[in-house]
Design a protein around this motif. Structure first.
Motif, PDB file in Angstrom:
ATOM      1  N   SER A 129       0.786  -1.073   0.040  1.00 20.10           N
ATOM      2  CA  SER A 129      -0.089  -0.003   0.039  1.00 20.10           C
ATOM      3  C   SER A 129       0.617   1.077   0.064  1.00 20.10           C
ATOM      4  O   SER A 129       0.503   2.249  -0.762  1.00 20.10           O
ATOM      5  N   LYS A 130       1.901   1.202   0.675  1.00 18.14           N
ATOM      6  CA  LYS A 130       2.827   2.371   0.553  1.00 18.14           C
ATOM      7  C   LYS A 130       3.454   2.433  -0.838  1.00 18.14           C
ATOM      8  O   LYS A 130       3.617   3.626  -1.272  1.00 18.14           O
ATOM      9  N   HIS A 131       3.580   1.328  -1.269  1.00 18.33           N
ATOM     10  CA  HIS A 131       4.497   1.451  -2.946  1.00 18.33           C
ATOM     11  C   HIS A 131       3.353   1.899  -3.789  1.00 18.33           C
ATOM     12  O   HIS A 131       3.511   2.816  -4.554  1.00 18.33           O
ATOM     13  N   ILE A 132       2.177   1.528  -3.631  1.00 20.88           N
ATOM     14  CA  ILE A 132       0.849   1.977  -4.549  1.00 20.88           C
ATOM     15  C   ILE A 132       0.705   3.287  -4.505  1.00 20.88           C
ATOM     16  O   ILE A 132       0.677   4.085  -5.291  1.00 20.88           O
ATOM     17  N   ARG A 133       0.790   3.984  -2.999  1.00 21.23           N
ATOM     18  CA  ARG A 133       0.647   5.421  -2.788  1.00 21.23           C
ATOM     19  C   ARG A 133       1.735   6.356  -3.708  1.00 21.23           C
ATOM     20  O   ARG A 133       1.402   7.202  -4.398  1.00 21.23           O
ATOM     21  N   GLN A 134       2.923   5.849  -3.527  1.00 23.06           N
ATOM     22  CA  GLN A 134       4.143   6.431  -4.319  1.00 23.06           C
ATOM     23  C   GLN A 134       3.994   6.232  -5.873  1.00 23.06           C
ATOM     24  O   GLN A 134       4.217   7.089  -6.529  1.00 23.06           O
ATOM     25  N   ARG A 135       3.343   5.308  -6.248  1.00 19.05           N
ATOM     26  CA  ARG A 135       3.230   4.907  -7.812  1.00 19.05           C
ATOM     27  C   ARG A 135       1.980   5.926  -8.399  1.00 19.05           C
ATOM     28  O   ARG A 135       2.232   6.394  -9.302  1.00 19.05           O
ATOM     29  N   ILE A 136       1.004   6.215  -7.243  1.00 18.22           N
ATOM     30  CA  ILE A 136      -0.181   6.929  -7.730  1.00 18.22           C
ATOM     31  C   ILE A 136       0.317   8.460  -7.882  1.00 18.22           C
ATOM     32  O   ILE A 136      -0.108   9.006  -8.724  1.00 18.22           O
ATOM     33  N   THR A 137       1.235   8.696  -6.790  1.00 19.29           N
ATOM     34  CA  THR A 137       1.682  10.353  -6.958  1.00 19.29           C
ATOM     35  C   THR A 137       2.623  10.331  -8.200  1.00 19.29           C
ATOM     36  O   THR A 137       2.269  11.305  -8.880  1.00 19.29           O
ATOM     37  N   ALA A 138       3.288   9.255  -8.606  1.00 16.53           N
ATOM     38  CA  ALA A 138       4.204   9.278  -9.777  1.00 16.53           C
ATOM     39  C   ALA A 138       3.125   9.606 -11.192  1.00 16.53           C
ATOM     40  O   ALA A 138       3.394  10.179 -11.948  1.00 16.53           O
ATOM     41  N   ILE A 139       2.302   8.826 -11.189  1.00 20.90           N
ATOM     42  CA  ILE A 139       1.055   8.768 -11.971  1.00 20.90           C
ATOM     43  C   ILE A 139       0.616  10.030 -12.375  1.00 20.90           C
ATOM     44  O   ILE A 139       0.339  10.704 -13.259  1.00 20.90           O
ATOM     45  N   ASP A 140       0.243  10.572 -11.252  1.00 17.28           N
ATOM     46  CA  ASP A 140      -0.424  11.924 -11.297  1.00 17.28           C
ATOM     47  C   ASP A 140       0.352  13.047 -11.748  1.00 17.28           C
ATOM     48  O   ASP A 140      -0.186  13.920 -12.221  1.00 17.28           O
TER      49      ASP A 140
END
Length: 192
Positions: A129-140
């Motif tokens: 879930s930490k990794h997903i949040r970081q990836r979502i931030t990068a996608i945004d």
């Protein structure tokens, strides 16, 4: 009321090509040991053999379906009280004891592995879930819509792959004393 049972054929009038001597002598020895007609030993013996084979061989009624049907074998002996039906049936069921013991041991091992996998999965979820949040931030932060879509699809496939739940093991049972409709339905649903 009189029932005409002349159409019934004695169990030993059936012609078995390969195992007749073995099955017949086994049933006859049980019949002598428990002082009962040979049919009371023959029916549970054939049911027992069929159950063991049926436990390993399943029917798939449709080619591209996940539906698998396991054959079920049932035996009932009808006779006068004290004719020796129950002692023979109970003695034959003892042959399933090693199978039941092995199934229980396998089940206990599988439950330990299942519980360990659940703990591992729980810990992995925290990291993921930490990794997903970081990836979502990068996608945004990505401006290119095509690149953004590819990154979202890749993340979605990774999340989907990591979200698979371990399947809880079930106890395989070879015999039962619970012959109610609900108990049999539950047991047969798990015994695949």
């Amino acid at each position: 009321m009189h029932l005409d049972c002349a159409w019934l054929v004695s169990a030993f009038d059936i012609d078995f090509d390969f195992d007749q001597p073995c099955i017949k002598s086994f049933a006859m020895s049980f019949s002598k040991a428990y002082c009962c007609p040979p049919e009371f030993a023959f029916a549970p013996l054939l049911t027992m053999i069929g159950s063991v084979i049926g436990h390993k061989i399943h029917v798939k009624p449709e080619k591209n379906s996940d539906l698998v049907i396991a054959p079920n074998f049932w035996a009932i002996s009808i006779g006068d009280s004290g004719a020796g039906k129950s002692p023979v049936h109970l003695r034959m069921r003892e042959f399933f004891c090693p199978l039941n013991d092995k199934a229980l041991s396998d089940y206990e091992d599988a439950i330990e592995r299942y519980e360990a996998l659940k703990k591992i999965r729980k810990e992995r979820e925290k990291t993921v879930s930490k990794h997903i949040r970081q990836r979502i931030t990068a996608i945004d932060k990505t401006l290119d819509p095509i690149e953004k879509r590819k990154m979202e699809e890749l993340l979605a496939s990774e999340v989907s792959e990591n979200s698979r739940q371990p399947q809880k093991p079930t106890l395989v049972r070879y015999t039962t004393n619970k012959a109610t409709y609900a108990a049999l339905q539950h047991m047969l649903g798990e015994n695949h």
